[in-house]
Design a protein around this motif. Structure first.
Motif, short mmCIF file in Angstrom:
data_model
loop_
_atom_site.label_atom_id
_atom_site.label_comp_id
_atom_site.label_asym_id
_atom_site.label_seq_id
_atom_site.Cartn_x
_atom_site.Cartn_y
_atom_site.Cartn_z
N GLU A 131 0.84 -1.20 0.00
CA GLU A 131 0.00 0.00 0.00
C GLU A 131 0.88 1.26 0.00
OE1 GLU A 131 -2.96 1.84 3.31
OE2 GLU A 131 -3.22 -0.31 2.91
N ILE A 132 1.88 1.27 0.86
CA ILE A 132 2.79 2.41 0.96
C ILE A 132 3.56 2.62 -0.35
CG2 ILE A 132 4.88 3.25 2.12
CD1 ILE A 132 3.77 1.78 4.67
N ILE A 133 4.07 1.53 -0.91
CA ILE A 133 4.79 1.62 -2.19
C ILE A 133 3.86 2.15 -3.27
CG2 ILE A 133 5.88 0.23 -4.00
CD1 ILE A 133 7.02 -1.54 -1.71
N GLY A 134 2.61 1.74 -3.24
CA GLY A 134 1.62 2.25 -4.20
C GLY A 134 1.43 3.75 -4.07
N TYR A 135 1.38 4.25 -2.85
CA TYR A 135 1.26 5.70 -2.64
C TYR A 135 2.47 6.43 -3.22
CZ TYR A 135 -2.26 4.44 0.91
OH TYR A 135 -3.34 3.93 1.58
N ARG A 136 3.65 5.89 -2.94
CA ARG A 136 4.88 6.54 -3.39
C ARG A 136 5.00 6.54 -4.91
NH1 ARG A 136 8.63 3.56 1.10
NH2 ARG A 136 8.07 4.90 2.86
N TYR A 148 -10.47 11.40 -5.49
CA TYR A 148 -9.52 10.29 -5.43
C TYR A 148 -8.10 10.79 -5.70
CZ TYR A 148 -6.97 6.08 -6.69
OH TYR A 148 -6.02 5.09 -6.76
N SER A 149 -7.92 11.57 -6.74
CA SER A 149 -6.59 12.07 -7.11
C SER A 149 -6.01 12.96 -6.01
CB SER A 149 -6.65 12.85 -8.42
OG SER A 149 -7.06 12.01 -9.46
N ARG A 150 -6.84 13.81 -5.44
CA ARG A 150 -6.38 14.68 -4.35
C ARG A 150 -5.96 13.84 -3.14
NH1 ARG A 150 -10.65 17.69 -6.35
NH2 ARG A 150 -12.07 17.01 -4.71
N GLN A 151 -6.75 12.83 -2.81
CA GLN A 151 -6.42 11.95 -1.68
C GLN A 151 -5.11 11.20 -1.93
OE1 GLN A 151 -7.61 11.85 1.28
NE2 GLN A 151 -6.52 10.05 2.02
N MET A 152 -4.94 10.69 -3.15
CA MET A 152 -3.72 9.96 -3.48
C MET A 152 -2.50 10.88 -3.44
SD MET A 152 -4.32 6.78 -3.68
CE MET A 152 -2.84 6.17 -4.46
N GLU A 153 -2.63 12.10 -3.88
CA GLU A 153 -1.53 13.07 -3.81
C GLU A 153 -1.15 13.35 -2.36
OE1 GLU A 153 0.39 14.17 -6.19
OE2 GLU A 153 -0.78 13.40 -7.88
N LYS A 154 -2.15 13.46 -1.48
CA LYS A 154 -1.88 13.66 -0.05
C LYS A 154 -1.14 12.46 0.53
CE LYS A 154 -5.78 16.68 1.03
NZ LYS A 154 -7.07 16.78 1.74
N LEU A 155 -1.59 11.27 0.18
CA LEU A 155 -0.95 10.05 0.68
C LEU A 155 0.47 9.92 0.12
CD1 LEU A 155 -4.00 7.65 0.47
CD2 LEU A 155 -2.78 8.33 2.56
N LYS A 156 0.63 10.29 -1.14
CA LYS A 156 1.98 10.24 -1.74
C LYS A 156 2.91 11.18 -0.97
CE LYS A 156 4.56 10.75 -5.99
NZ LYS A 156 4.51 10.63 -7.44
N ALA A 157 2.46 12.38 -0.68
CA ALA A 157 3.27 13.35 0.06
C ALA A 157 3.56 12.86 1.48
CB ALA A 157 2.58 14.71 0.08
N ALA A 158 2.58 12.24 2.11
CA ALA A 158 2.74 11.76 3.49
C ALA A 158 3.76 10.63 3.58
CB ALA A 158 1.40 11.30 4.04
N TRP A 159 3.83 9.79 2.56
CA TRP A 159 4.70 8.61 2.59
C TRP A 159 5.97 8.76 1.76
CZ3 TRP A 159 4.22 4.85 6.01
CH2 TRP A 159 2.99 4.69 6.64
N GLU A 160 6.17 9.93 1.17
CA GLU A 160 7.34 10.13 0.31
C GLU A 160 8.64 9.96 1.08
OE1 GLU A 160 8.33 13.27 -3.18
OE2 GLU A 160 7.75 14.14 -1.26
N LEU A 161 9.58 9.27 0.44
CA LEU A 161 10.90 9.08 1.05
C LEU A 161 11.71 10.37 0.93
CD1 LEU A 161 11.71 5.55 -0.38
CD2 LEU A 161 11.24 6.13 2.01
N PRO A 162 12.65 10.57 1.86
CA PRO A 162 13.52 11.74 1.75
C PRO A 162 14.25 11.73 0.41
CG PRO A 162 13.87 10.61 3.84
CD PRO A 162 12.97 9.75 3.01
#
Length: 180
Positions: A131-136, A148-162
């Motif tokens: 799930e996390i890899i999918g967000y990234r 959906y796109s806005r939620q996925m962008e938020k999740l991507k930002a929340a789980w983004e690696l340094p």
């Protein structure tokens, strides 16, 4: 990469026509990867990967270890790897949980071969790690800005690696170029 036509997984690397036994436990290779990320680590500092005699040519030795660590794969065919969606240190808890959940393997207690570890990691599905890899890895290819796109962008930002700085990335590329 695992060769199912063989009775055993590789346990050595070849340097200048000679075979040198290496540690095969995934734990050693995770440490190797961590040291490899540090561009200031001299090639001789990777000698801990050998179980016996060590090659004299440290540059060729490191190149052989990198090939063992990351053997060439035929698939998937891709020009762009989509960036890094997994970090063995940051995601360690999720990797542990996924292996326990899917395979019943306690990675703390295991010394499985690096190739087995990677094969099982590639085969993971339906875990929090996936799930996390999918967000990234999410990309809004439709261009729509729906809920959906806005939620996925938020999740991507929340789980983004340094991010690795451009300077560090260029230094790493220059270091790797010396090896080949």
């Amino acid at each position: 990469m695992i060769d199912l036509t063989k009775n055993r997984l590789p346990e050595a690397v070849e340097v200048d026509g000679n075979l040198y036994p290496v540690h095969t436990s995934f734990k050693f290779w995770l440490t190797f990867q961590k040291n490899l990320k540090n561009k200031n680590t001299p090639p001789a500092d990777f000698d801990f990967m050998y179980t016996g005699e060590k090659p004299r040519d440290k540059i060729k030795s490191l190149a052989a270890l990198i090939l063992f660590y990351n053997p060439p794969h035929i698939l998937p065919r891709s020009q762009n790897d989509g960036g890094n969606a997994l970090d063995y240190e940051i995601d360690a808890d999720y990797i542990f949980a996924a292996f326990m959940e899917r395979y019943g393997i306690d990675l703390v207690e295991s010394d499985m071969h690096w190739y087995k570890f990677n094969a099982l990691l590639c085969g993971l599905h339906d875990t929090k790690l996936n799930e996390i890899i999918g967000y990234r890895a999410y990309e809004n290819k439709s261009g729509k800005q729906d809920a959906y796109s806005r939620q996925m962008e938020k999740l991507k930002a929340a789980w983004e690696l340094p991010l690795v700085s451009d300077e560090e990335d260029e230094d790493l590329k220059a270091f790797e170029a010396q090896l080949y």
